[in-house]
Design a protein around this motif. Structure first.
Motif, short mmCIF file in Angstrom:
data_model
loop_
_atom_site.label_atom_id
_atom_site.label_comp_id
_atom_site.label_asym_id
_atom_site.label_seq_id
_atom_site.Cartn_x
_atom_site.Cartn_y
_atom_site.Cartn_z
N PHE A 1 -5.88 -2.36 3.88
CA PHE A 1 -5.34 -1.65 5.04
C PHE A 1 -6.01 -2.13 6.33
O PHE A 1 -5.33 -2.38 7.34
CB PHE A 1 -5.53 -0.14 4.87
N LEU B 1 0.83 -1.20 0.00
CA LEU B 1 0.00 0.00 0.00
C LEU B 1 0.86 1.26 0.00
O LEU B 1 0.55 2.24 -0.67
CB LEU B 1 -0.94 -0.01 1.21
N LYS C 1 -8.18 -1.35 -1.73
CA LYS C 1 -7.03 -0.85 -0.96
C LYS C 1 -7.43 -0.50 0.48
O LYS C 1 -6.65 -0.71 1.42
CB LYS C 1 -6.42 0.36 -1.67
#
Length: 248
Positions: free
Chosen positions: A234, A111, A230
């Motif tokens: 996370f 990321l 994404k």
């Protein structure tokens, strides 16, 4: 299993099946670390095995072009299955907490690299070896932690898969990975009647929630979909780190 635990797991599975329907992935990723907060990792995996198998099959079929997708992504899925077999066998005989932490840092690294537009050069310089390495590593992590998705998502995003391609590649890989886990857990006697009964009964529980998620997914465009991926990555990494230090 007591009633309170059954209700808790049922709620987690309902949420996970809806998210999976929306995103095309996440059924094993979401409930495994959450359920493992209240029990051990093996029990969490066993409780989610049968419904995960069904959810992955439905998600794979829901994207259409199943025969061509099966042929295209079978090599990926077979490598994932091999890695999953190795990881599951290690899990049966040893503790896997350190691998959760490793997986979390791999996700966060990706990321961060993506945020600053840092590419992973091996995707272009050594595409074949990267394909094999990522597939086996995804399967290994899946066998150890029941979390295959993030590694496959990293590969799929770098390989520029479309939304449908990503969903079918991941779900076929999950499907074969779950099959080999069921075989290995059965051979080693890790199932009990109570767990199997709940696992099969939960199929009915998740069906409607999964259906609603799939309906929502069809209204989401690709750009928003990639952003959601994404965000989920996370969140997963934070859950894995929290769980590791909680159990350390």
């Amino acid at each position: 299993m007591d009633l309170e635990f059954i209700v808790l797991v049922s709620i987690i599975l309902l949420i996970a099946s809806f998210v999976h329907g929306v995103a095309g992935f996440g059924f094993a990723i979401i409930p495994t670390p959450l359920i493992a907060l209240f029990t051990d990792i093996q029990t969490a995996i066993v409780l989610t095995l049968i419904p995960t198998l069904v959810v992955n099959l439905v998600s794979f079929l829901s994207e259409g072009n199943t025969i061509s997708a099966f042929k295209r992504f079978l090599p990926l899925a077979l490598l994932v299955m091999l890695g999953s077999a190795i990881g599951t066998q290690i899990l049966i005989f040893s503790d896997s907490n350190i691998f959760k932490l490793l997986l979390a840092f791999v996700i966060l690294f990706y990321l961060f690299a993506n945020k600053i537009n840092l590419t992973i050069p091996t995707f272009k310089t050594h595409p074949k070896s990267t394909f094999v390495g990522f597939s086996l590593f995804a399967g290994l992590m899946g066998g150890l932690t029941n979390v295959i998705g993030p590694i496959l998502m990293i590969y799929a995003l770098e390989a520029k898969y479309t939304k449908a391609e990503l969903i079918q590649a991941m779900n076929l890989s999950f499907l074969l990975g779950k099959i080999i886990q069921i075989v290995l857990f059965s051979i080693n006697g890790n199932f009990n009647t109570e767990q199997l009964t709940f696992s099969f009964a939960s199929i009915l529980l998740i069906s409607f929630s999964l259906y609603l998620g799939i309906k929502v997914k069809r209204k989401i465009d690709t750009a928003l979909y990639l952003k959601l991926i994404k965000i989920v990555l996370f969140i997963i990494s934070i859950i894995l780190i929290f769980q590791y230090f909680k159990e350390a």
